[in-house]
Design a protein around this motif. Structure first.
Motif, mmCIF file in Angstrom:
data_model
loop_
_atom_site.group_PDB
_atom_site.id
_atom_site.type_symbol
_atom_site.label_atom_id
_atom_site.label_comp_id
_atom_site.label_asym_id
_atom_site.label_seq_id
_atom_site.Cartn_x
_atom_site.Cartn_y
_atom_site.Cartn_z
ATOM 1 N N VAL A 51 -14.065 -1.716 -24.169
ATOM 2 C CA VAL A 51 -14.629 -3.068 -24.099
ATOM 3 C C VAL A 51 -13.633 -4.018 -23.433
ATOM 4 C CG1 VAL A 51 -16.163 -2.809 -26.095
ATOM 5 C CG2 VAL A 51 -13.839 -3.709 -26.420
ATOM 6 N N ILE A 85 -18.903 -7.839 -28.528
ATOM 7 C CA ILE A 85 -17.918 -6.754 -28.518
ATOM 8 C C ILE A 85 -16.727 -7.149 -29.379
ATOM 9 C CG2 ILE A 85 -18.588 -5.954 -26.193
ATOM 10 C CD1 ILE A 85 -15.829 -7.355 -25.331
ATOM 11 N N GLN A 100 -19.074 -3.582 -21.749
ATOM 12 C CA GLN A 100 -18.993 -2.280 -22.415
ATOM 13 C C GLN A 100 -18.811 -1.237 -21.321
ATOM 14 O OE1 GLN A 100 -19.342 -1.374 -25.934
ATOM 15 N NE2 GLN A 100 -18.470 0.454 -25.007
#
Length: 194
Positions: A51, A85, A100
């Motif tokens: 991430v 995230i 992502q």
């Protein structure tokens, strides 16, 4: 298209790293291709957590500081937790994209990591860039390449960029450019790659 900005990543313990990044962006910003060099903190963090947050900023001094690793834990700009995230968003940015990582190609020295945008937000209008700000960004890129480009090539590029800063820059741009020039000069003074 490559868009220059700042990327925040975290390691597996949640420690924040801020680095300049010029990802390849598809036309609608649905996905970005990140290309960190193997062994960099950004590379290691992306492999560990998958991430990141990419920021479009107009603070060239921040890009310059990040390029030469002057952003220590005590000097990280203010952040807030990302929404989708496990990461962080720089509070002073124009736009940001929570990412992502979906694919990793680590076969080359410069990796290629495809990242899907899971959230994008606009924070404030982009102030804009003039010739001096563009020159600072180019100098920051050169500073990140001192270990792979010849001294003569970097010095020539700096001399080309310098008039733009002198003619169109203010105190922030002038200071950021000089910080980068000093970093480059100190690197080569240590006897590194000529």
């Amino acid at each position: 298209m490559i868009v220059e900005g700042l990327l925040t990543t975290v390691d597996s313990a949640g420690n924040l790293n801020v680095a300049p990044m010029g990802p390849i962006v598809d036309g609608d910003f649905a996905a970005l291709t990140l290309r960190p060099f193997r062994g960099s903190t950004t590379y290691e963090n992306l492999l560990a957590t998958k991430v990141a947050v990419f920021h479009i900023v107009d603070s060239v001094d921040l890009i310059a500081e990040a390029a030469i690793r002057k952003l220590s834990r005590n000097r990280i700009p203010p952040t807030k937790p990302a929404a989708k995230i496990a990461g962080f968003v720089l509070e002073d940015c124009c736009r940001y994209f929570e990412l992502q990582v979906t694919e990793c190609d680590i076969s080359e020295a410069r990796s290629s990591m495809t990242a899907k945008v899971v959230l994008q937000q606009e924070r404030r209008p982009h102030f804009g860039f003039n010739r001096a700000r563009h020159a600072v960004i180019e100098a920051a890129i050169l500073a990140t390449r001192v270990h792979i480009l010849p001294k003569s090539e970097i010095e020539s590029a700096i001399q080309f960029l310098k008039p733009a800063v002198e003619k169109t820059g203010g105190p922030v741009e002038t200071g950021a450019f000089q910080m980068l020039v000093t970093y480059i000069e100190e690197h080569f003074a240590k006897g590194a790659r000529t």
